[in-house]
Design a protein around this motif. Structure first.
Motif, short mmCIF file in Angstrom:
data_model
loop_
_atom_site.label_atom_id
_atom_site.label_comp_id
_atom_site.label_asym_id
_atom_site.label_seq_id
_atom_site.Cartn_x
_atom_site.Cartn_y
_atom_site.Cartn_z
N THR A 147 0.85 -1.41 0.07
CA THR A 147 0.03 -0.10 -0.09
C THR A 147 0.86 1.32 0.12
N ILE A 148 2.08 1.13 0.75
CA ILE A 148 2.95 2.40 0.63
C ILE A 148 3.45 2.70 -0.52
N ILE A 149 3.98 1.48 -1.19
CA ILE A 149 4.57 1.80 -2.62
C ILE A 149 3.43 2.21 -3.37
N ASP A 150 2.16 1.81 -3.28
CA ASP A 150 1.35 2.42 -4.26
C ASP A 150 1.03 3.95 -4.01
N ASN A 151 1.17 4.32 -3.01
CA ASN A 151 1.01 5.69 -2.46
C ASN A 151 2.11 6.60 -2.80
N LEU A 152 3.25 5.89 -2.84
CA LEU A 152 4.62 6.79 -3.36
C LEU A 152 4.57 6.97 -5.02
N THR A 153 4.30 5.92 -5.44
CA THR A 153 4.20 5.90 -6.93
C THR A 153 3.15 6.80 -7.43
N SER A 154 2.13 6.78 -6.77
CA SER A 154 1.05 7.73 -7.27
C SER A 154 1.34 9.31 -7.34
N GLU A 155 2.25 9.47 -6.37
CA GLU A 155 3.06 10.95 -6.26
C GLU A 155 4.20 11.13 -7.19
N GLY A 156 4.29 10.03 -8.05
CA GLY A 156 5.39 10.25 -9.00
C GLY A 156 6.86 9.75 -8.53
N LYS A 157 6.90 9.21 -7.41
CA LYS A 157 8.21 8.49 -6.91
C LYS A 157 8.45 7.37 -7.77
N SER A 158 9.82 6.88 -8.05
CA SER A 158 10.24 5.82 -8.72
C SER A 158 10.80 4.87 -7.72
N ILE A 159 10.50 3.56 -7.61
CA ILE A 159 10.89 2.62 -6.65
C ILE A 159 11.48 1.52 -7.44
N ILE A 160 12.66 1.38 -7.08
CA ILE A 160 13.57 -0.09 -7.21
C ILE A 160 13.55 -0.94 -6.06
N ILE A 161 13.08 -1.89 -6.37
CA ILE A 161 13.10 -3.23 -5.43
C ILE A 161 13.86 -4.26 -5.68
N ILE A 162 14.61 -4.67 -5.06
CA ILE A 162 15.70 -5.96 -5.29
C ILE A 162 15.07 -7.13 -4.33
N THR A 163 14.64 -8.03 -4.82
CA THR A 163 13.82 -9.01 -4.14
C THR A 163 14.18 -10.52 -5.13
N HIS A 164 13.61 -11.36 -4.05
CA HIS A 164 13.72 -12.87 -4.78
C HIS A 164 12.26 -13.45 -4.73
N LYS A 165 11.25 -12.64 -4.10
CA LYS A 165 10.05 -13.17 -3.97
C LYS A 165 9.05 -12.96 -5.48
N LEU A 166 9.06 -14.01 -6.07
CA LEU A 166 8.33 -13.67 -7.31
C LEU A 166 7.00 -13.34 -7.27
N HIS A 167 6.18 -13.90 -6.38
CA HIS A 167 4.56 -13.31 -6.15
C HIS A 167 4.66 -12.01 -5.93
N GLU A 168 5.53 -11.48 -5.05
CA GLU A 168 5.53 -10.07 -4.76
C GLU A 168 5.79 -9.01 -6.09
N ILE A 169 6.85 -9.63 -6.76
CA ILE A 169 7.04 -8.89 -8.32
C ILE A 169 5.76 -8.80 -8.67
N LYS A 170 4.99 -9.87 -9.04
CA LYS A 170 4.08 -9.92 -9.87
C LYS A 170 2.70 -9.09 -9.21
N GLN A 171 2.86 -8.73 -7.74
CA GLN A 171 1.92 -7.79 -7.08
C GLN A 171 2.30 -6.35 -7.38
N VAL A 172 3.48 -5.93 -7.37
CA VAL A 172 3.76 -4.47 -7.17
C VAL A 172 4.46 -3.87 -8.38
N ALA A 173 5.30 -4.74 -9.13
CA ALA A 173 6.28 -4.15 -10.25
C ALA A 173 5.55 -4.11 -11.38
N ASP A 174 6.08 -3.02 -12.32
CA ASP A 174 5.52 -2.71 -13.48
C ASP A 174 6.63 -3.36 -14.52
N TYR A 175 7.81 -3.24 -14.12
CA TYR A 175 8.88 -3.86 -15.17
C TYR A 175 10.10 -4.72 -14.18
#
Length: 510
Positions: free
Chosen positions: A188-216
């Motif tokens: 939810t926090i990430i959604d709030n930040l990107t709606s304000e124009g912030k860019s987020i880079i996430i380093i992760t191994h969790k594939l289901h979370e990539i599917k939930q939050v990432a664009d590319y």
């Protein structure tokens, strides 16, 4: 992806190379992130993900290549320069001053002052409350870091970056130590930040979370760029295959084995936490040879205190721990390991699992250095130590293979592999595995699960504590659910499902 502005490139990393001596951690990797985009950086443990982001944040200087921020080429010589360009980073292991309050940590280095340059604490608290409300990051400005949850500490780290004007936010393994509820809050926090124009880079191994939050998603393997994909157009299996270079099985194949004799009995155990509250409250449990007993529960229900008590790291106030009918309550860690052959993969690899200043080979013999072949009459045999280290690095895929480097130089996932290699190589009768796959990629998780099953198939008793409910259900033969320091239900692994276990985790009944 409505928030992504494809006309605005927030970050461009072009043919970045980073070498450490003869070792190439990043080999001509390129990365592009647009304004308002959530971009996942995916790769195996030791693939070079954090190194690449450390180059963007100024902790490392690239050996070759260039970096552009908002279309302009920049030289980021240190984190202060990165912050000046609107880049913030939340590290996997938080950089907070634990005795300080939330507000003091957030404003540290940019403190509001009053007359004579004194800290204006009231203004600091006001500013923190204002920014936390703006971004939906609920924190108590007056709380001390040492007294708040891991999820709250992460929010403090994010607020630190936002307080300094971050428009580009790097999150390194942001969900590795969070509970499922805290993960939902982070999304939810990430959604709030990107709606304000912030860019987020996430380093992760969790594939289901990539599917939930990432664009590319940019995938790297062994330091090299593999692919850049639009997340909606690939499956988790495709992402996993690109990451490790082979097909990965998400299911666990278990051989049928006959449960053996009772290995460990815990009777009416009471253990207090650091606040003198009974975190383990009259807990009863039995563990048998040739089984994996999983303990499921929301973080903070006594799991850590139970493991510490079993390993002699925390005193038992009352109750008993019996090993083959022998009372071993409050035995020292040395006796637990050497005399009783009880070994532990600790949940906190940096505080309890490793001596970070020691090299990899030294960490691998921390519990056995006093025995042959590693020492003779009190003198260490370094040849044998490093031969054993090289063998473990090969068998457990510890990267890089050089075991003479300090443990702190390894990625988090490879640090975890060192601990697992040490504990499994000790040939324990009982193996306590607490969050054993935390921070590991899917290929390494597959390996760890097989290692645990091999211990069980050899007649060992395995106690698995994990916050990953699917891991518990897939791997465990029986599942004990802990709630408020007690076991409130035990479910046969073959009959377990997420709804049933989840209900028990919330304090309900099966």
């Amino acid at each position: 992806m409505t928030s992504v502005d494809f006309t605005h490139k927030a970050v461009e990393m072009i043919d970045v190379v980073k070498k450490f001596g003869d070792f190439t951690a990043n080999d001509r990797i390129s990365l592009t992130v647009h304004r308002g985009e959530v971009h996942a950086l995916l790769g195996e443990n030791g693939a070079g993900k954090t190194t690449l982001m450390n180059c963007l944040y100024g902790l490392y200087r690239p050996t070759e290549g260039s970096i552009r921020v908002n279309g302009q080429e920049v030289v980021i010589s240190d984190p202060n320069v990165a912050i000046g360009h609107g880049i913030g980073m939340v590290h996997q292991h938080f950089k907070l001053v634990e005795p300080f309050t939330v507000a003091e940590n957030i404003v540290l280095g940019l403190e509001p002052t009053k007359a004579l340059g004194l800290l204006d604490l009231a203004e600091a608290q006001r500013q923190v409350a204002e920014i936390s409300e703006r971004y939906g990051l609920a924190v108590d400005p007056q709380a001390r870091i040492e007294d708040i949850s891991v999820g709250s500490q992460q929010r403090v780290e994010i607020l630190k970056a936002l307080y300094r004007g971050a428009e580009i936010l790097i999150l390194d393994e942001p969900t590795a130590v969070l509970t499922p509820r805290e993960i939902k809050e982070l999304i939810t926090i990430i959604d709030n930040l990107t709606s304000e124009g912030k860019s987020i880079i996430i380093i992760t191994h969790k594939l289901h979370e990539i599917k939930q939050v990432a664009d590319y998603c940019t995938i790297i393997r062994r330091g090299k760029f593999i692919d850049r994909v639009e997340v909606d157009k690939v499956s988790e299996h495709e992402l996993a295959a690109k990451m490790v270079g082979r097909d990965v099985s998400f299911s666990v194949t278990k051989n049928k084995v006959v449960r053996g004799d009772r290995a460990l009995a815990i009777e009416q155990l009471v253990v207090r936490d650091n606040r003198s509250i009974a975190a383990v409250d009259r807990l009863d449990l039995e563990l048998y040879h040739s089984e994996i007993l999983g303990i499921a529960g929301v973080d903070g229900n006594g799991q850590s205190e139970l493991v510490e008590a079993l390993m002699g790291l925390r005193p038992v106030e009352s109750g008993k721990v019996l090993l083959k009918e022998q009372d071993i309550t409050n035995h020292t860690p040395r006796r637990m390991i050497s005399d009783h052959r009880v070994c532990s993969i600790h949940e906190d690899r940096q505080k309890r699992g490793l001596v970070l200043e020691f090299d990899v080979a030294e960490n691998l013999i921390l519990e056995t250095y006093g025995r042959a072949p590693f020492s003779h009459r009190g003198v260490l045999d370094h040849g044998e130590i490093y031969r054993f280290g090289d063998q473990c690095a090969e068998n457990f895929d510890i990267r890089p293979r050089t075991t003479t480097q300090q443990a702190k130089a390894l990625s988090g996932g490879n640090q975890q592999k060192v601990i697992i290699a040490r504990e499994v190589s000790n040939n324990p009768d009982i193996l306590i595995a607490s969050q054993p796959t935390r921070g590991l990629d899917v290929g390494a998780i597959e390996y760890v699960h097989q290692a645990l099953l091999e211990q069980r198939d050899k007649g060992k008793a395995v106690l698995l504590i994990s916050f990953e409910l699917d891991e518990i259900i897939n791997v465990a033969d029986r599942i004990a659910v802990i709630f408020e320091g007690r076991i409130i239900g035990i479910v046969d692994g073959a009959e377990a499902d997420e709804n049933r276990i989840g209900l028990l985790m919330a304090g309900g009944t099966a």
